[in-house]
Scaffold this motif. Structure first.
Motif, PDB file in Angstrom:
ATOM      1  N   TRP A  98       2.103  -1.829  -0.992  1.00 36.10           N
ATOM      2  CA  TRP A  98       1.837  -1.150   0.276  1.00 36.10           C
ATOM      3  C   TRP A  98       2.556  -1.836   1.428  1.00 36.10           C
ATOM      4  N   LEU A  99       2.568  -3.156   1.459  1.00 34.36           N
ATOM      5  CA  LEU A  99       3.237  -3.887   2.534  1.00 34.36           C
ATOM      6  C   LEU A  99       4.742  -3.629   2.540  1.00 34.36           C
ATOM      7  N   LYS A 100       5.344  -3.604   1.375  1.00 34.04           N
ATOM      8  CA  LYS A 100       6.783  -3.339   1.303  1.00 34.04           C
ATOM      9  C   LYS A 100       7.124  -1.969   1.869  1.00 34.04           C
ATOM     10  N   GLN A 101       6.235  -1.010   1.662  1.00 32.64           N
ATOM     11  CA  GLN A 101       6.497   0.357   2.120  1.00 32.64           C
ATOM     12  C   GLN A 101       6.124   0.585   3.573  1.00 32.64           C
ATOM     13  N   ASN A 102       5.141  -0.178   4.096  1.00 29.38           N
ATOM     14  CA  ASN A 102       4.530   0.225   5.361  1.00 29.38           C
ATOM     15  C   ASN A 102       4.448  -0.832   6.450  1.00 29.38           C
ATOM     16  N   LEU A 103       4.716  -2.088   6.162  1.00 32.29           N
ATOM     17  CA  LEU A 103       4.508  -3.129   7.169  1.00 32.29           C
ATOM     18  C   LEU A 103       5.259  -2.850   8.463  1.00 32.29           C
ATOM     19  N   ASP A 104       6.509  -2.424   8.360  1.00 36.45           N
ATOM     20  CA  ASP A 104       7.300  -2.186   9.564  1.00 36.45           C
ATOM     21  C   ASP A 104       6.799  -0.998  10.377  1.00 36.45           C
ATOM     22  N   ARG A 105       6.010  -0.133   9.758  1.00 31.30           N
ATOM     23  CA  ARG A 105       5.517   1.051  10.467  1.00 31.30           C
ATOM     24  C   ARG A 105       4.178   0.820  11.159  1.00 31.30           C
ATOM     25  N   ILE A 106       3.504  -0.285  10.825  1.00 34.90           N
ATOM     26  CA  ILE A 106       2.265  -0.611  11.526  1.00 34.90           C
ATOM     27  C   ILE A 106       2.582  -0.846  13.002  1.00 34.90           C
ATOM     28  N   GLY A 107       1.758  -0.279  13.855  1.00 34.36           N
ATOM     29  CA  GLY A 107       1.996  -0.370  15.294  1.00 34.36           C
ATOM     30  C   GLY A 107       2.806   0.777  15.839  1.00 34.36           C
ATOM     31  N   ARG A 108       3.369   1.602  14.941  1.00 36.04           N
ATOM     32  CA  ARG A 108       4.192   2.720  15.395  1.00 36.04           C
ATOM     33  C   ARG A 108       3.664   4.079  14.950  1.00 36.04           C
ATOM     34  N   MET A 109       3.090   4.149  13.746  1.00 35.51           N
ATOM     35  CA  MET A 109       2.648   5.443  13.221  1.00 35.51           C
ATOM     36  C   MET A 109       1.590   5.240  12.137  1.00 35.51           C
ATOM     37  N   SER A 110       0.819   6.280  11.891  1.00 38.24           N
ATOM     38  CA  SER A 110      -0.101   6.270  10.759  1.00 38.24           C
ATOM     39  C   SER A 110       0.690   6.390   9.465  1.00 38.24           C
ATOM     40  N   THR A 111       0.213   5.716   8.432  1.00 41.22           N
ATOM     41  CA  THR A 111       0.885   5.795   7.131  1.00 41.22           C
ATOM     42  C   THR A 111      -0.054   6.302   6.036  1.00 41.22           C
ATOM     43  N   MET A 112      -1.249   6.730   6.417  1.00 40.75           N
ATOM     44  CA  MET A 112      -2.237   7.120   5.409  1.00 40.75           C
ATOM     45  C   MET A 112      -1.748   8.260   4.531  1.00 40.75           C
ATOM     46  N   ASP A 113      -1.828   8.064   3.224  1.00 42.46           N
ATOM     47  CA  ASP A 113      -1.596   9.127   2.251  1.00 42.46           C
ATOM     48  C   ASP A 113      -2.914   9.883   2.100  1.00 42.46           C
ATOM     49  N   PRO A 114      -2.977  11.161   2.466  1.00 42.81           N
ATOM     50  CA  PRO A 114      -4.262  11.872   2.409  1.00 42.81           C
ATOM     51  C   PRO A 114      -4.742  12.199   0.999  1.00 42.81           C
ATOM     52  N   ILE A 115      -3.872  12.115   0.004  1.00 43.99           N
ATOM     53  CA  ILE A 115      -4.264  12.541  -1.347  1.00 43.99           C
ATOM     54  C   ILE A 115      -5.434  11.742  -1.902  1.00 43.99           C
ATOM     55  N   PRO A 116      -5.448  10.392  -1.828  1.00 47.80           N
ATOM     56  CA  PRO A 116      -6.596   9.667  -2.391  1.00 47.80           C
ATOM     57  C   PRO A 116      -7.916   9.935  -1.674  1.00 47.80           C
ATOM     58  N   VAL A 117      -7.860  10.565  -0.492  1.00 47.60           N
ATOM     59  CA  VAL A 117      -9.073  10.856   0.259  1.00 47.60           C
ATOM     60  C   VAL A 117      -9.463  12.325   0.129  1.00 47.60           C
ATOM     61  N   HIS A 118      -8.526  13.225   0.416  1.00 53.22           N
ATOM     62  CA  HIS A 118      -8.855  14.652   0.503  1.00 53.22           C
ATOM     63  C   HIS A 118      -8.504  15.458  -0.738  1.00 53.22           C
ATOM     64  N   GLU A 119      -7.629  14.943  -1.583  1.00 52.35           N
ATOM     65  CA  GLU A 119      -7.240  15.663  -2.799  1.00 52.35           C
ATOM     66  C   GLU A 119      -7.203  14.702  -3.987  1.00 52.35           C
TER      67      GLU A 119
END
Length: 348
Positions: A318-339
């Motif tokens: 998760w860090l490799k994919q999303n660390l640089d995006r923290i502070g700029r945008m949401s990165t939540m994948d809705p599938i594990p929650v809503h689908e």
């Protein structure tokens, strides 16, 4: 705050022994020097991880102290359970893979009493977590951890409302209240009120994190929403019922933030907080949903270490994919929650 450091809040789910997955996630996040944990909302096993982290972090312990405390706690929990808990994998459980405790005589006895006798009538209803937590966590250090705000929800049995314990209030009873399964343990009494598991009101409760905390909330999801098969025994039906009930508030809170931009207060539903936050999700549910329902009661160290390794691996990815995006945008994948059913590999 140091330039380049990304401040985050954490939402830690419950899930019994699956909290060891959360341990692994926390271990990896604590090694990431570009992240600063400012607040944690934790429920049930998530509340335990939150308190242990604060215990280690306090009074100069910092990241290394928090990691050492988590390691010490989970090893200590397993060692204590091996001496006093009647719920241990049977030879048949080990032969079938070593994760389930479904054929354990202790597990079967626990489920039998849960079906016949309501706590506190059951002889198994005395909450063993209170003395274990008091022995393994230094709550004076937890309350002294000024670097991290803690929010721990529990459910008031009488009113059905949530109560959120904050860091200055925390002790073994408050954490045990947040982790009190009603069909296993008698309610935990605090200030004259009785409390059950906080997962009924928030798993984790996100409203404390949207009110003045960092704009980035990282949720650690280790309580499966969907599963590939149907429960076939009464004990599995009971466990699956709780699992579903404990996810209702989580799914609704995430949907409320994502689509409505607001969130009812965990203690007073008449109060709605604006939720201009960025959501992030570290989920192990694609693997955890494949584990037997009874494995949430498995505290054997090899199993806990396997879950921890899964948490570290998932957080690293998760860090490799999303660390640089923290502070700029949401990165939540809705599938594990809503689908989440899409992750089960079935069409049911």
């Amino acid at each position: 705050m140091t330039i380049g450091i990304k401040r985050i809040s954490l939402g830690l789910q419950g899930g019994g022994a699956f909290g060891a997955f959360g341990w692994g996630v926390l271990d990896r996040l604590l090694q990431e020097e570009r992240l600063e944990i400012a607040a944690i909302s934790g429920t049930s096993a998530g509340s335990v991880n939150a308190a242990v982290l604060a215990d280690g972090y306090a009074l100069g312990g910092g990241r290394a102290g928090a990691r050492a405390a988590l390691e010490r706690f989970w090893h200590g929990l397993s060692a204590t359970a091996s001496m006093v808990s009647p719920v241990r994998p049977s030879p048949l459980d080990w032969a079938l893979g070593g994760n389930s405790v479904a054929t354990s005589p202790g597990y079967q006895l626990m489920q039998l009493f849960a079906g016949l006798l309501a706590p506190p009538a059951s002889p198994l209803s005395m909450n063993p977590m209170i003395p274990v937590l008091a022995a393994l966590i230094d709550f004076e250090r937890v309350r002294a951890c000024e670097e991290i705000d803690l929010f721990i929800p529990a459910t008031n049995v009488r009113s059905g409302k949530g109560r959120v314990f904050q860091r200055e209030e925390l002790d073994a009873r408050a954490i045990a209240a947040s982790a009190c399964l009603p069909y296993v343990f008698a309610p935990v009494v605090i200030d004259g009120e009785s409390y059950w598991d906080g997962s009924f009101v928030g798993n984790p409760s996100l409203s404390p994190l949207v009110n003045g905390g960092p704009a980035d909330i990282v949720i650690v999801q280790n309580n499966p929403i969907a599963r590939p098969g149907l429960p076939m025994t009464m004990s599995d039906i009971q466990s699956r019922t709780s699992e579903i009930a404990f996810n209702v508030s989580f799914v609704r809170e995430v949907a409320s933030i994502r689509h409505l931009g607001g969130l009812p207060d965990a203690e007073d539903s008449n109060v709605v907080h604006a939720a201009a936050v960025r959501l992030h999700l570290i989920s192990g549910n694609d693997v955890l949903q494949q584990l037997d329902l009874s494995s949430k009661f498995n505290t054997e160290l090899p199993f806990l270490l396997r879950l921890r390794a899964l948490g570290v691996e998932t957080a690293e990815r998760w860090l490799k994919q999303n660390l640089d995006r923290i502070g700029r945008m949401s990165t939540m994948d809705p599938i594990p929650v809503h689908e989440a059913e899409l992750l089960t590999g079935t069409d049911d």
